[in-house]
Design an enzyme around this catalytic site. Structure first.
Site, PDB file in Angstrom:
ATOM      1  N   ASN A   2      -1.838 -10.886   8.094  1.00 36.99           N
ATOM      2  CA  ASN A   2      -2.903 -10.331   8.498  1.00 36.99           C
ATOM      3  C   ASN A   2      -4.227 -10.179   7.530  1.00 36.99           C
ATOM      4  O   ASN A   2      -4.283 -10.506   7.054  1.00 36.99           O
ATOM      5  CB  ASN A   2      -2.328  -8.715   7.261  1.00 36.99           C
ATOM      6  CG  ASN A   2      -2.822  -7.894   7.954  1.00 36.99           C
ATOM      7  OD1 ASN A   2      -3.316  -6.843   9.235  1.00 36.99           O
ATOM      8  ND2 ASN A   2      -4.105  -7.320   6.804  1.00 36.99           N
ATOM      9  N   GLU A   3      -5.424 -10.168   8.129  1.00 37.55           N
ATOM     10  CA  GLU A   3      -6.651 -10.573   8.329  1.00 37.55           C
ATOM     11  C   GLU A   3      -6.640 -11.210   7.301  1.00 37.55           C
ATOM     12  O   GLU A   3      -6.757 -11.393   6.147  1.00 37.55           O
ATOM     13  CB  GLU A   3      -6.710  -8.893   7.462  1.00 37.55           C
ATOM     14  CG  GLU A   3      -6.469  -7.590   8.745  1.00 37.55           C
ATOM     15  CD  GLU A   3      -7.723  -6.631   8.446  1.00 37.55           C
ATOM     16  OE1 GLU A   3      -7.852  -6.369   7.079  1.00 37.55           O
ATOM     17  OE2 GLU A   3      -7.714  -5.225   8.511  1.00 37.55           O
TER      18      GLU A   3
ATOM     19  N   HIS B 116       1.034 -10.227   4.228  1.00 43.15           N
ATOM     20  CA  HIS B 116       0.009  -8.913   3.523  1.00 43.15           C
ATOM     21  C   HIS B 116      -0.902  -8.814   2.850  1.00 43.15           C
ATOM     22  O   HIS B 116      -0.558  -8.278   1.930  1.00 43.15           O
ATOM     23  CB  HIS B 116       0.234  -7.652   4.385  1.00 43.15           C
ATOM     24  CG  HIS B 116      -0.553  -6.761   4.473  1.00 43.15           C
ATOM     25  ND1 HIS B 116      -0.673  -5.917   5.344  1.00 43.15           N
ATOM     26  CD2 HIS B 116      -1.730  -6.444   4.066  1.00 43.15           C
ATOM     27  CE1 HIS B 116      -1.592  -4.605   5.992  1.00 43.15           C
ATOM     28  NE2 HIS B 116      -2.724  -5.130   5.185  1.00 43.15           N
TER      29      HIS B 116
ATOM     30  N   HIS C 122      -3.270  -3.988 -12.302  1.00 43.72           N
ATOM     31  CA  HIS C 122      -3.507  -2.660 -13.738  1.00 43.72           C
ATOM     32  C   HIS C 122      -3.957  -3.617 -14.725  1.00 43.72           C
ATOM     33  O   HIS C 122      -4.060  -2.268 -15.698  1.00 43.72           O
ATOM     34  CB  HIS C 122      -1.448  -3.939 -13.403  1.00 43.72           C
ATOM     35  CG  HIS C 122      -0.341  -3.231 -12.664  1.00 43.72           C
ATOM     36  ND1 HIS C 122       0.209  -3.600 -13.024  1.00 43.72           N
ATOM     37  CD2 HIS C 122      -0.285  -2.039 -11.820  1.00 43.72           C
ATOM     38  CE1 HIS C 122       1.455  -3.056 -11.904  1.00 43.72           C
ATOM     39  NE2 HIS C 122       0.944  -1.852 -11.488  1.00 43.72           N
TER      40      HIS C 122
ATOM     41  N   GLU D  17      -4.688  -2.629  13.920  1.00 45.38           N
ATOM     42  CA  GLU D  17      -5.558  -0.908  13.028  1.00 45.38           C
ATOM     43  C   GLU D  17      -6.139  -0.401  13.763  1.00 45.38           C
ATOM     44  O   GLU D  17      -7.231  -1.929  14.552  1.00 45.38           O
ATOM     45  CB  GLU D  17      -5.388  -2.087  12.053  1.00 45.38           C
ATOM     46  CG  GLU D  17      -4.386  -2.232  10.697  1.00 45.38           C
ATOM     47  CD  GLU D  17      -4.112  -3.106   9.218  1.00 45.38           C
ATOM     48  OE1 GLU D  17      -5.554  -2.530   8.565  1.00 45.38           O
ATOM     49  OE2 GLU D  17      -3.824  -3.928   8.708  1.00 45.38           O
TER      50      GLU D  17
ATOM     51  N   GLN E 235       1.292  -1.583   0.146  1.00 42.46           N
ATOM     52  CA  GLN E 235       0.296  -0.053   0.441  1.00 42.46           C
ATOM     53  C   GLN E 235       0.872   1.378   0.441  1.00 42.46           C
ATOM     54  O   GLN E 235       0.015   2.897   0.051  1.00 42.46           O
ATOM     55  CB  GLN E 235      -0.986   0.003   1.456  1.00 42.46           C
ATOM     56  CG  GLN E 235      -2.257  -1.149   1.435  1.00 42.46           C
ATOM     57  CD  GLN E 235      -2.724  -1.609   2.086  1.00 42.46           C
ATOM     58  OE1 GLN E 235      -2.341  -2.270   3.088  1.00 42.46           O
ATOM     59  NE2 GLN E 235      -3.964  -0.491   2.171  1.00 42.46           N
TER      60      GLN E 235
HETATM   61  C1  LIG Z   1      -2.179 -11.129 -15.363  1.00 44.79           C
HETATM   62  O1  LIG Z   1      -1.986 -12.514 -14.785  1.00 44.79           O
HETATM   63  C2  LIG Z   1      -2.500 -12.687 -15.853  1.00 44.79           C
HETATM   64  C3  LIG Z   1      -2.489 -14.656 -16.248  1.00 44.79           C
HETATM   65  O2  LIG Z   1      -3.414 -15.108 -14.474  1.00 44.79           O
HETATM   66  C4  LIG Z   1      -1.963 -12.608 -17.432  1.00 44.79           C
HETATM   67  O3  LIG Z   1      -2.805 -13.237 -18.447  1.00 44.79           O
HETATM   68  C5  LIG Z   1      -1.961 -10.815 -17.808  1.00 44.79           C
HETATM   69  O4  LIG Z   1      -1.120 -10.952 -18.927  1.00 44.79           O
HETATM   70  C6  LIG Z   1      -2.256 -10.661 -16.084  1.00 44.79           C
HETATM   71  N1  LIG Z   1      -1.909  -9.301 -16.022  1.00 44.79           N
HETATM   72  C7  LIG Z   1      -1.139  -8.206 -16.273  1.00 44.79           C
HETATM   73  C8  LIG Z   1      -2.332  -6.582 -16.310  1.00 44.79           C
HETATM   74  O5  LIG Z   1       0.383  -8.515 -15.899  1.00 44.79           O
END
Ligand SMILES: *[C@@H]1O[C@H](CO)[C@@H](O)[C@H](O)[C@H]1NC(C)=O
Ligand SMILES: *[C@@H]1O[C@H](CO)[C@@H](O)[C@H](O)[C@H]1NC(C)=O
Ligand SMILES: *[C@@H]1O[C@H](CO)[C@@H](O)[C@H](O)[C@H]1NC(C)=O
Ligand SMILES: *[C@@H]1O[C@H](CO)[C@@H](O)[C@H](O)[C@H]1NC(C)=O
Ligand SMILES: *[C@@H]1O[C@H](CO)[C@@H](O)[C@H](O)[C@H]1NC(C)=O
Ligand SMILES: *[C@@H]1O[C@H](CO)[C@@H](O)[C@H](O)[C@H]1NC(C)=O
Length: 494
Positions: free
Chosen positions: A182-183, A138, A62, A392, A44
């Protein structure tokens, strides 16, 4: 006593916050040895771009489209508390499983530069008289382990245990307080049941129980490794952090009192009971077995431990980390219909919050400080008086508004009252609390809520190049509490 409880209940229901108005803040000094600090988590805050491996939260955040929810690069968190010259006695942080020092998450590749990074950090804390409180996991499961089953695969127990051994070996000479997880409820119930957190697996009423079953074995294995191989020389303590709200019975009927106890068992006892007493709570075992049978399952959706596993898990704690933010009301309800299974139907309880309670930027955090004393007393009585650190506790504002800096009647008030009820629990109920770390030191990345909810004592300007940090008024208040060990202007000895 009972009459007072009845009166209080009705005033909670009718006037909410008003309960605070007659309440007198505790004015007894905290003990000298009481540990005050701040909590943070690896994922985080700092973003260890160089050499860090991917974890399930990287993968998730992402791919999210709204920028407010995407993880951005932030400054390293740790120079802050050294620079600000706070008198913290502890700082909680987590080590990243696929971080700089262990980029793949597997011990075959250890990055010396990453090891040095954590060593320097821990040394800097100790040189400043700050006790590191280190969480081993975590939520940031290495992506590579997720892809072979993650927390639904028994194989992860050994991989996690190996990772824990490496961490004890590398840093254990300087760390006395460890937390295995954690949790865990957030990892299992939200990650593999409701699917609201990474890795977003929706397997209601099944995935969360399998995940928990495996995670508890991983916890126990790490504790045993420490106990057998490291405790004799390193002499530290290993616990686990479990989160729970307080669940206040809606009325004083036997059904609502039972609902409160049952909800606590499903939330907290699910993890605590195996570790403290050897097995899942009886109420979970019977309810889930009963409902599973009616749903047509051949065996209970709640897996069973063998006697050997019970003996292995039973008693694997030296202390308890407790994350506590808020309270819910609970009331009994008719047995949910048999159909698709879910953890919520397994509990069979109506859970809600009183609309009159003061809120925050997080819909689940309402200002209910009296719940702190109740949950502490319940844990003491249910689990034979363990040593507890509140790992926390905190409240969120909406963001970077300048008004958010002026949080005296909001965040300072929250801390003052929660700490006051905590102190009451120590003095009046004899609960063995030895420390408290606020969530959080700085505004940070709040998982699926991204940067929309800010819990920090320090505001971070995420749009500025150097992520400028500005103390909120609550930082000044908390800093004073730590240096005076007193919540109000003048305190007296107990
Ligand atoms: C997330 O993981 C998947 C496989 O589980 C992969 O195909 C994908 O490209 C990944 N995405 C990112 C944004 O890293
Ligand atoms: C809570 O109790 C009140 C009475 O005190 C009742 O009116 C209300 O329906 C109850 N709420 C639930 C969800 O059972
Ligand atoms: C767990 O250990 C305690 C203390 O040794 C013992 O009393 C209890 O029966 C054990 N629990 C189980 C389920 O075996
Ligand atoms: C489980 O089912 C049995 C038999 O139907 C019943 O007597 C018992 O009350 C049920 N227990 C729970 C906790 O639901
Ligand atoms: C956050 O903003 C909402 C409106 O967008 C407001 O209702 C709420 O009171 C704010 N919360 C805090 C803690 O400032
Ligand atoms: C960096 O922080 C300083 C204050 O320490 C501030 O004066 C400066 O404007 C900041 N720079 C950027 C790019 O935000």
């Amino acid at each position: 006593m009972k009459v007072i409880l009845f009166l209080c209940l009705s005033c909670i229901l009718t006037v909410g916050r008003a309960q605070d108005d007659d309440y007198v803040v505790n004015n007894k000094y905290f003990p000298d040895k009481f540990m005050f600090g701040c909590a943070t988590a690896s994922y985080q805050g700092a973003w260890d771009e160089d050499g860090k491996g991917q974890n399930i939260w990287d993968n998730l955040t992402h791919t999210l489209s709204r920028t407010a929810y995407r993880k951005i690069r932030t400054m390293e968190t740790w120079p802050c508390y050294v620079k600000e010259n706070w008198v913290l006695t502890t700082i909680g942080f987590s080590i990243s499983w696929s971080g700089k020092y262990l980029p793949t998450g597997f011990p075959y590749k250890i990055n010396e530069a990453g090891v040095q990074y954590y060593r320097n950090f821990i040394k800097e804390l100790k040189d400043n008289g700050i006790e590191p409180l280190v969480t081993i996991f975590h939520w940031d499961t290495p992506q590579g382990l997720h892809e072979v089953g993650g927390w639904l695969s028994e194989f992860i127990v050994d991989y996690y245990a190996e990772y824990a051994r490496i961490v004890f070996q590398l840093f254990g000479d300087d760390v006395k307080y460890w937390l295995t997880f954690n949790e865990p409820k957030q990892t299992c119930q939200q990650g593999y049941g409701s699917g609201e957190k990474a890795p977003f697996v929706q397997s209601h009423g099944l995935g969360e129980y399998i995940c928990t079953h495996i995670l508890l074995k991983a916890h126990a294995k790490a504790w045993h490794i420490y106990d057998d191989e490291f405790r004799p020389t390193q002499n530290g303590l290993v616990g686990i952090t479990i989160d729970t709200p307080w669940f206040e019975p809606n009325t004083t009927s036997d059904e609502d009192l039972e609902a409160s106890e049952r909800q606590l068992q499903f939330e907290f006892g699910w993890y605590a009971n195996p570790i403290f007493n050897g097995d899942y709570p009886e109420i979970m075992k019977t309810r889930i077995a009963n409902r599973s049978a009616l749903e047509g399952f051949q065996t209970s959706r709640l897996p069973e431990f063998t006697q050997e596993e019970i003996d292995f898990i039973n008693g694997t704690f030296d202390y308890l980390g407790l994350n506590h933010y808020s309270t819910y009301m609970v009331s009994a309800m008719p047995e949910p219909e048999i159909g698709d299974p879910s953890w919520e139907k397994d509990t069979g309880i109506a859970v809600f919050q009183d609309p009159s309670w003061e809120g925050s930027a997080s819909d689940w955090v309402k200002v209910t400080p009296w719940g702190m004393r109740k949950i502490l007393k319940w844990v003491k009585e249910t689990y034979n008086n363990p040593a507890i650190i509140i790992t926390e506790n905190g409240i969120s504002d909406n963001g970077t508004l300048s008004e958010d800096l002026d949080d005296e009647s909001f965040r300072s008030h929250y801390y003052k009252y929660y700490l006051s009820y905590l102190r009451d629990a120590m003095i009046e109920d004899g609960v063995n609390v030895f420390g408290y770390t606020v969530w959080s030191l700085m505004d940070n990345f709040e998982w699926t809520r991204g940067y929309t909810e800010k819990f920090g004592l320090y505001q971070v300007d995420f749009s500025s190049g150097n992520r400028t940090r500005t103390p909120k008024k609550s930082a000044t208040y908390y800093s004073k509490v730590i240096s005076t060990r007193c919540l109000v202007d003048t305190c007296e000895e107990e």
